[in-house]
Motif scaffolding. Sequence first.
Motif, short mmCIF file in Angstrom:
data_model
loop_
_atom_site.label_atom_id
_atom_site.label_comp_id
_atom_site.label_asym_id
_atom_site.label_seq_id
_atom_site.Cartn_x
_atom_site.Cartn_y
_atom_site.Cartn_z
N LEU A 193 45.47 39.99 42.61
CA LEU A 193 44.87 39.21 41.55
C LEU A 193 43.69 39.95 40.92
CD1 LEU A 193 44.89 35.61 43.12
CD2 LEU A 193 46.36 36.49 41.28
N GLY A 194 42.89 40.62 41.76
CA GLY A 194 41.75 41.37 41.24
C GLY A 194 42.15 42.57 40.41
N SER A 195 43.42 42.95 40.49
CA SER A 195 43.90 44.10 39.71
C SER A 195 44.54 43.69 38.40
CB SER A 195 44.92 44.90 40.55
OG SER A 195 44.35 45.33 41.77
N LEU A 196 44.71 42.38 38.18
CA LEU A 196 45.37 41.90 36.97
C LEU A 196 44.44 42.04 35.77
CD1 LEU A 196 47.09 38.61 38.21
CD2 LEU A 196 48.15 40.84 37.85
N GLN A 197 45.06 42.20 34.61
CA GLN A 197 44.30 42.22 33.37
C GLN A 197 43.68 40.84 33.15
OE1 GLN A 197 46.64 43.07 29.91
NE2 GLN A 197 44.88 43.56 28.63
N ARG A 198 42.44 40.82 32.73
CA ARG A 198 41.66 39.61 32.46
C ARG A 198 41.13 38.96 33.74
NH1 ARG A 198 45.29 36.01 28.53
NH2 ARG A 198 43.43 34.68 28.65
N TRP A 199 41.47 39.46 34.93
CA TRP A 199 40.93 38.93 36.19
C TRP A 199 39.95 39.95 36.77
CZ3 TRP A 199 43.09 34.73 39.37
CH2 TRP A 199 44.09 33.99 38.71
N THR A 200 38.81 39.48 37.25
CA THR A 200 37.85 40.35 37.94
C THR A 200 37.29 39.61 39.15
OG1 THR A 200 36.05 39.58 36.49
CG2 THR A 200 37.16 41.63 35.88
N PHE A 201 36.92 40.36 40.18
CA PHE A 201 36.29 39.76 41.35
C PHE A 201 34.93 39.21 40.98
CE2 PHE A 201 38.98 43.06 43.44
CZ PHE A 201 39.79 42.19 44.16
N SER A 202 34.58 38.09 41.57
CA SER A 202 33.24 37.52 41.40
C SER A 202 32.46 37.67 42.69
CB SER A 202 33.33 36.03 41.02
OG SER A 202 32.05 35.45 41.00
#
Length: 272
Positions: free
Chosen positions: A106-115
């Motif tokens: 999920l953290g590697s998907l476009q528009r997704w970033t780790f918080s």
Amino acid sequence: PVPIFEGILEKTIQESKVSTLLNAQYVIDLMKHFNIIKSVKASQSQLHQLQRYGSDEQYFMPCLLRPDASITSLPSPQDIQRDPLVIAFVCKVIPVGLVTALVIELGSLQRWTFSARQRYSNHFMFEIDEGDFIVELLVRHSQLELHCQAEEEGPVPGYVHSFICISVKSAISNVMSLLGYTASPTTYLLYCPKGHIAEFVDERHVHIKCELAQKGCPRRYKASPQQCQWFSEVCVIILCIMYDVAMYRFVVMKCVPLRMLYQLLLILAERQ
């Protein structure tokens, strides 16, 4: 010992001399392949500490995190009221290795970033569209939960829930294949008002049925608007493509037809 903080694994300059075949880079590449770690950039506050340990690279490793003690095997009333998406498995337990690999995917998907707001081994946060929306992933004993909220006050648009659901389904499918699970024992469910697992009983996604319908729960409930939004996939894929194109506003948003089409798709997705 390898210095670890907040789920971060650091590669030191010193290489292992145990074997020329099993060096640090080989192990790191192997862990990357199986979604065990992900390369991350060090923040300004971490640079000094990295230099002290002689580290030249840094990786996020979810399995190094400590658990969040507030996450129990059963959902709290507050969690139920938030109408999360529930991801359950036919085997009644979460497959081994799935959580770590899913978090990295999920953290590697476009528009997704780790918080950095929540980082536990059973409680993760992601930001979508540079923090406009926050997605929480809760790991319980036998299922996963997805919650979504807007950064600012107000409801989350329906197309955002649908986009998250589609993204997670694709990520889980990829992870299952990566880990060698030949079947896909995954079901996407909801909670009834009493916190029991429930599923839709019609294709229009209007009513849900509790799994304990024979033990005191009503046979059917009318699904809440947010519960319906998780499964509304009409226009979402096109909308996401248009959104990605529209991010280049200096070119695209000057084009009136494209801008009008993008806004129309937003309206259509909201009505699903």
